[in-house]
Motif scaffolding. Structure first.
Motif, PDB file in Angstrom:
ATOM      1  N   SER A 365       0.820  -1.213   0.000  1.00  0.00           N
ATOM      2  CA  SER A 365       0.000   0.000   0.000  1.00  0.00           C
ATOM      3  C   SER A 365       0.849   1.256   0.000  1.00  0.00           C
ATOM      4  CB  SER A 365      -0.916   0.000   1.236  1.00  0.00           C
ATOM      5  OG  SER A 365      -0.149  -0.094   2.417  1.00  0.00           O
ATOM      6  N   SER A 366       2.138   1.135   0.402  1.00  0.00           N
ATOM      7  CA  SER A 366       2.998   2.318   0.397  1.00  0.00           C
ATOM      8  C   SER A 366       3.273   2.824  -1.012  1.00  0.00           C
ATOM      9  CB  SER A 366       4.321   1.994   1.104  1.00  0.00           C
ATOM     10  OG  SER A 366       4.982   0.921   0.445  1.00  0.00           O
ATOM     11  N   GLU A 367       3.028   1.985  -2.044  1.00  0.00           N
ATOM     12  CA  GLU A 367       3.231   2.423  -3.424  1.00  0.00           C
ATOM     13  C   GLU A 367       2.201   3.466  -3.837  1.00  0.00           C
ATOM     14  OE1 GLU A 367       3.491  -0.862  -6.132  1.00  0.00           O
ATOM     15  OE2 GLU A 367       4.395  -2.175  -4.619  1.00  0.00           O
ATOM     16  N   PHE A 368       1.129   3.594  -3.059  1.00  0.00           N
ATOM     17  CA  PHE A 368       0.055   4.511  -3.409  1.00  0.00           C
ATOM     18  C   PHE A 368       0.098   5.778  -2.556  1.00  0.00           C
ATOM     19  CE2 PHE A 368      -1.211   0.229  -4.437  1.00  0.00           C
ATOM     20  CZ  PHE A 368      -1.811   0.349  -5.680  1.00  0.00           C
ATOM     21  N   VAL A 369       1.267   6.077  -1.971  1.00  0.00           N
ATOM     22  CA  VAL A 369       1.405   7.228  -1.081  1.00  0.00           C
ATOM     23  C   VAL A 369       2.268   8.290  -1.746  1.00  0.00           C
ATOM     24  CG1 VAL A 369       2.170   8.025   1.183  1.00  0.00           C
ATOM     25  CG2 VAL A 369       1.215   5.739   0.938  1.00  0.00           C
ATOM     26  N   SER A 370       1.813   9.523  -1.706  1.00  0.00           N
ATOM     27  CA  SER A 370       2.604  10.657  -2.176  1.00  0.00           C
ATOM     28  C   SER A 370       2.775  11.632  -1.029  1.00  0.00           C
ATOM     29  CB  SER A 370       1.918  11.350  -3.358  1.00  0.00           C
ATOM     30  OG  SER A 370       0.628  11.797  -3.000  1.00  0.00           O
ATOM     31  N   VAL A 371       3.925  12.295  -0.987  1.00  0.00           N
ATOM     32  CA  VAL A 371       4.250  13.208   0.099  1.00  0.00           C
ATOM     33  C   VAL A 371       4.066  14.637  -0.379  1.00  0.00           C
ATOM     34  CG1 VAL A 371       5.989  13.911   1.777  1.00  0.00           C
ATOM     35  CG2 VAL A 371       5.917  11.548   0.982  1.00  0.00           C
ATOM     36  N   VAL A 372       3.331  15.426   0.399  1.00  0.00           N
ATOM     37  CA  VAL A 372       3.131  16.841   0.119  1.00  0.00           C
ATOM     38  C   VAL A 372       3.801  17.628   1.225  1.00  0.00           C
ATOM     39  CG1 VAL A 372       1.463  18.683  -0.232  1.00  0.00           C
ATOM     40  CG2 VAL A 372       0.952  16.372  -1.044  1.00  0.00           C
ATOM     41  N   ARG A 373       4.789  18.442   0.871  1.00  0.00           N
ATOM     42  CA  ARG A 373       5.527  19.220   1.865  1.00  0.00           C
ATOM     43  C   ARG A 373       4.772  20.518   2.148  1.00  0.00           C
ATOM     44  NH1 ARG A 373       9.158  16.856   5.149  1.00  0.00           N
ATOM     45  NH2 ARG A 373      10.126  15.154   4.019  1.00  0.00           N
ATOM     46  N   GLN A 374       4.367  20.706   3.419  1.00  0.00           N
ATOM     47  CA  GLN A 374       3.773  21.957   3.851  1.00  0.00           C
ATOM     48  C   GLN A 374       4.890  22.840   4.411  1.00  0.00           C
ATOM     49  OE1 GLN A 374       0.694  22.270   3.117  1.00  0.00           O
ATOM     50  NE2 GLN A 374       0.036  20.155   2.817  1.00  0.00           N
ATOM     51  N   LEU A 375       4.513  24.081   4.788  1.00  0.00           N
ATOM     52  CA  LEU A 375       5.526  24.991   5.319  1.00  0.00           C
ATOM     53  C   LEU A 375       6.053  24.508   6.667  1.00  0.00           C
ATOM     54  CD1 LEU A 375       3.980  28.483   4.450  1.00  0.00           C
ATOM     55  CD2 LEU A 375       5.955  27.384   3.392  1.00  0.00           C
ATOM     56  N   VAL A 376       5.172  23.944   7.505  1.00  0.00           N
ATOM     57  CA  VAL A 376       5.600  23.538   8.846  1.00  0.00           C
ATOM     58  C   VAL A 376       5.317  22.068   9.125  1.00  0.00           C
ATOM     59  CG1 VAL A 376       5.376  25.848   9.845  1.00  0.00           C
ATOM     60  CG2 VAL A 376       3.381  24.343   9.775  1.00  0.00           C
ATOM     61  N   SER A 377       4.890  21.297   8.146  1.00  0.00           N
ATOM     62  CA  SER A 377       4.566  19.890   8.388  1.00  0.00           C
ATOM     63  C   SER A 377       4.640  19.130   7.073  1.00  0.00           C
ATOM     64  CB  SER A 377       3.168  19.752   9.009  1.00  0.00           C
ATOM     65  OG  SER A 377       2.189  20.224   8.108  1.00  0.00           O
ATOM     66  N   ALA A 378       4.469  17.815   7.183  1.00  0.00           N
ATOM     67  CA  ALA A 378       4.419  16.954   5.999  1.00  0.00           C
ATOM     68  C   ALA A 378       3.073  16.240   5.976  1.00  0.00           C
ATOM     69  CB  ALA A 378       5.561  15.942   6.020  1.00  0.00           C
ATOM     70  N   GLU A 379       2.564  16.034   4.774  1.00  0.00           N
ATOM     71  CA  GLU A 379       1.272  15.361   4.622  1.00  0.00           C
ATOM     72  C   GLU A 379       1.423  14.231   3.620  1.00  0.00           C
ATOM     73  OE1 GLU A 379      -2.980  16.680   2.851  1.00  0.00           O
ATOM     74  OE2 GLU A 379      -2.306  17.821   4.605  1.00  0.00           O
ATOM     75  N   PHE A 380       0.942  13.051   4.009  1.00  0.00           N
ATOM     76  CA  PHE A 380       1.039  11.872   3.158  1.00  0.00           C
ATOM     77  C   PHE A 380      -0.348  11.549   2.603  1.00  0.00           C
ATOM     78  CE2 PHE A 380       4.184  11.625   6.547  1.00  0.00           C
ATOM     79  CZ  PHE A 380       5.347  11.431   5.831  1.00  0.00           C
ATOM     80  N   LYS A 381      -0.467  11.588   1.281  1.00  0.00           N
ATOM     81  CA  LYS A 381      -1.741  11.305   0.631  1.00  0.00           C
ATOM     82  C   LYS A 381      -1.781   9.828   0.250  1.00  0.00           C
ATOM     83  CE  LYS A 381      -2.578  15.961  -1.168  1.00  0.00           C
ATOM     84  NZ  LYS A 381      -3.799  16.163  -0.355  1.00  0.00           N
ATOM     85  N   ILE A 382      -2.741   9.122   0.808  1.00  0.00           N
ATOM     86  CA  ILE A 382      -2.896   7.687   0.559  1.00  0.00           C
ATOM     87  C   ILE A 382      -3.936   7.518  -0.553  1.00  0.00           C
ATOM     88  CG2 ILE A 382      -3.235   5.447   1.618  1.00  0.00           C
ATOM     89  CD1 ILE A 382      -1.106   7.125   3.021  1.00  0.00           C
ATOM     90  N   ASP A 383      -3.506   7.025  -1.699  1.00  0.00           N
ATOM     91  CA  ASP A 383      -4.397   6.905  -2.848  1.00  0.00           C
ATOM     92  C   ASP A 383      -5.110   5.547  -2.845  1.00  0.00           C
ATOM     93  OD1 ASP A 383      -5.680   7.751  -5.088  1.00  0.00           O
ATOM     94  OD2 ASP A 383      -4.111   7.108  -6.486  1.00  0.00           O
ATOM     95  N   LEU A 384      -5.602   5.169  -1.664  1.00  0.00           N
ATOM     96  CA  LEU A 384      -6.374   3.928  -1.515  1.00  0.00           C
ATOM     97  C   LEU A 384      -7.543   4.213  -0.578  1.00  0.00           C
ATOM     98  CD1 LEU A 384      -3.599   1.205  -1.004  1.00  0.00           C
ATOM     99  CD2 LEU A 384      -5.041   1.479  -3.017  1.00  0.00           C
TER     100      LEU A 384
END
Length: 575
Positions: A365-384
């Motif tokens: 399932s980690s193959e469906f994750v993209s990382v979005v860098r915010q100014l003060v945090s990180a967000e992981f988008k799970i495409d499942l």
């Protein structure tokens, strides 16, 4: 005058026509962003407006743990969003009628009510008789002849007749009172049974589920829209809710001859928002919206003379300026926390079974994750899509599965532990978005223990202890023959000598970081001199000695170091 009345009538008619239209719609959770504490819920609803003017779209299916200040609204269609607010609706219980009650139950209730009414009269009649006989008994007892008053004492025959009459009547009255009490108790017992039965019959609706149930409050988001004509479209609302979050956890897996460390970055997601998430998209964010976002402000720092000092229970002054123990910090930086022994209990070991190359492996399932860098945090988008019930159970969401380049080194502090630990040093972790969390360590498929990863405290390298390496041996001993003590005037000089022997039994060369220490003085009356430290790197502030030793296969090396302590001969110094 007639024109004015007509205008007023037209005005009120216009107001009535343009009254706010209310539409109640249901919403569905389509996406969530789970924070370290809290969750942002994204919900959709369809709306339809029949008349022009202002309309209120009442959106239901909202979490009861909503933060009203976080509501955001978007809409499609030719409308203008005027307002949005949170409101709690308290529904009234549905009225209950007796129509659902069987005819026999109704007849039994009426019969019992009549019977209870009749038995009440019977009990009252018995009580009246009891009152009459009690009054007769009182009159008989208080009679003057019975109490020996008057001329009754002058006649023996009259006294005998009086006593016989008194005994006969009192026995008769007491028997009648006893029988009446028995009848009254029987009637009261029967009445009690009738009341219990009547209560059960009246609770028939409650016992059969026909009684009114208390309805839970309904949380709503009310959106006010303005339109020039009939319109329809979709409303997207988002808001912050408590009672949800995620707990980070890592699995580090290494092999002897691989040169890499496999990282499993997992999130344990939990929620009890009151809404079940069905096939929703999940985003994992390292942000915590409940943390203070206001920058700190420094105020003037005033100092003055102090008249009192803080002393411990043993009368020793507490000095808070003691130098920190760098050895402990060094061990933490090298990954030493709660790591178990290399030869740990077999019950803690994990067996890893690898498929053959001919078998096609399932996609992670980690193959469906993209990382979005915010100014003060990180967000992981799970495409499942995920389905998580509102029951606070933990659900594992795999964020990343990646192989990391690592350097394997050895590390030893023989003063504390005469064992050599293997350490994997991993760099370039900035892009992974790691947060402080516990981590499981596996080496060659064996569970080595648990450690704690804190990216905020490390520089640019993470050190993981892989446990003790039995193929590298170390021994530290005190050289007693070189430890001497002599007195020079009013001073005493004490010499200490230690030897550290390291053996590499492996078939490959190793690089070993070796730490030891010499004491440091906190008073000028005690002087310490380090000598013959075998080219160690010494830190004067802490007394830490560090050697970098390279050993070939089957090689052995001995490291000696000495130090001298001088102090007042009349004072005791514990070393």
């Amino acid at each position: 005058m007639k024109k004015s009345i007509l205008l007023v009538a037209l005005l009120f008619t216009s107001i009535g026509v343009n009254a706010i239209e209310e539409n109640i719609v249901k919403s569905k959770v389509t996406q969530v962003t789970v924070y370290a504490k809290g969750v942002q819920l994204f919900q959709k609803a369809n709306y339809s407006i029949k008349n022009a003017g202002s309309s209120e779209i009442i959106i239901e299916g909202i979490s009861p743990f909503i933060d009203p200040n976080s509501i955001q609204v978007k809409a499609t269609g030719d409308v203008i969003i005027l307002d949005s607010k949170h409101k709690i609706f308290y529904p009234k219980p549905e009225p209950v009628t007796k129509e659902g009650m069987p005819l026999k139950i109704k007849r039994d209730i009426q019969f019992l009510m009549d019977s209870i009414k009749s038995i009440n009269y019977e009990i009252k009649e018995i009580q009246d008789e009891i009152n009459v006989f009690n009054a007769s008994r009182n009159i008989l007892s208080s009679n003057g002849a019975v109490r020996g008053q008057g001329k009754i004492n002058d006649s023996l025959e009259l006294l005998k007749t009086t006593l016989d009459y008194y005994s006969f009547k009192m026995i008769e009255i007491n028997k009648k009172l006893l029988n009446l009490d028995k009848k009254k108790n029987v009637k009261n017992h029967l009445k009690s049974k009738m009341n219990e039965r009547l209560k059960d019959l009246k609770n028939y609706q409650k016992n059969t589920g026909l009684s009114p149930k208390k309805k839970k409050p309904i949380h709503r988001i009310i959106v006010t829209l303005m339109t020039k004509q009939a319109a329809r479209g979709k409303i997207n609302v988002s808001y912050l809710s408590s009672n949800a979050g995620w707990i980070p956890h890592y699995d580090f897996r290494t092999k002897k001859d691989d040169g890499k460390v496999n990282l499993n970055y997992k999130a344990k997601v939990y929620q009890k928002t009151g809404l079940n998430w069905k096939n929703v998209k999940i985003n994992i964010s390292t942000n915590n919206p409940y943390q203070n976002k206001t920058k700190p402000t420094l105020h003037p720092w005033y100092i003055a003379y102090s008249r009192a000092r803080s002393y411990g229970g043993n009368g020793v002054y507490n000095n808070s300026l003691n130098a920190p123990s760098k050895m402990k910090q060094e061990m933490k930086s090298m990954g030493f926390h709660n790591v178990k022994d290399f030869n740990a209990d077999k019950n803690l070991q994990e067996t890893i079974v690898f498929d053959s190359e001919d078998d096609a492996g399932a996609r992670a399932s980690s193959e469906f994750v993209s990382v979005v860098r915010q100014l003060v945090s990180a967000e992981f988008k799970i495409d499942l899509p995920y389905s998580i019930k509102s029951n606070n159970d933990h659900h594992i969401v795999l964020i990343k599965n990646i192989d990391l380049e690592a350097k394997f080194k050895h590390f030893a502090v023989p003063k504390l532990d005469q064992s050599v630990y293997m350490v994997a040093q991993i760099s370039k972790l900035d892009d992974l978005g790691l947060v402080p969390a516990k981590a499981n360590i596996f080496f060659d498929g064996t569970y080595m223990g648990e450690t704690y990863v804190d990216p905020t405290s490390m520089d640019d390298t993470l050190s993981l202890s892989l446990g003790k390496d039995p193929n590298v041996q170390i021994k530290r001993k005190l050289l007693k023959k070189d430890c001497k003590e002599k007195v020079i005037g009013d001073r005493v000089e004490r010499n200490f000598a230690y030897s550290i022997e390291v053996k590499n039994l492996k078939a490959t060369p190793i690089e070993l970081t070796l730490l030891d220490q010499v004491p440091i003085s906190q008073t000028t009356d005690i002087t310490i001199e380090a000598k013959n430290i075998s080219n160690a790197k010494k830190e004067d502030r802490t007394g830490i000695l560090e050697w970098r030793v390279k050993l070939k296969p089957k090689d052995k090396k001995v490291i000696d170091f000495r130090f001298k302590v001088k102090h007042d001969k009349n004072k005791n110094v514990i070393i």
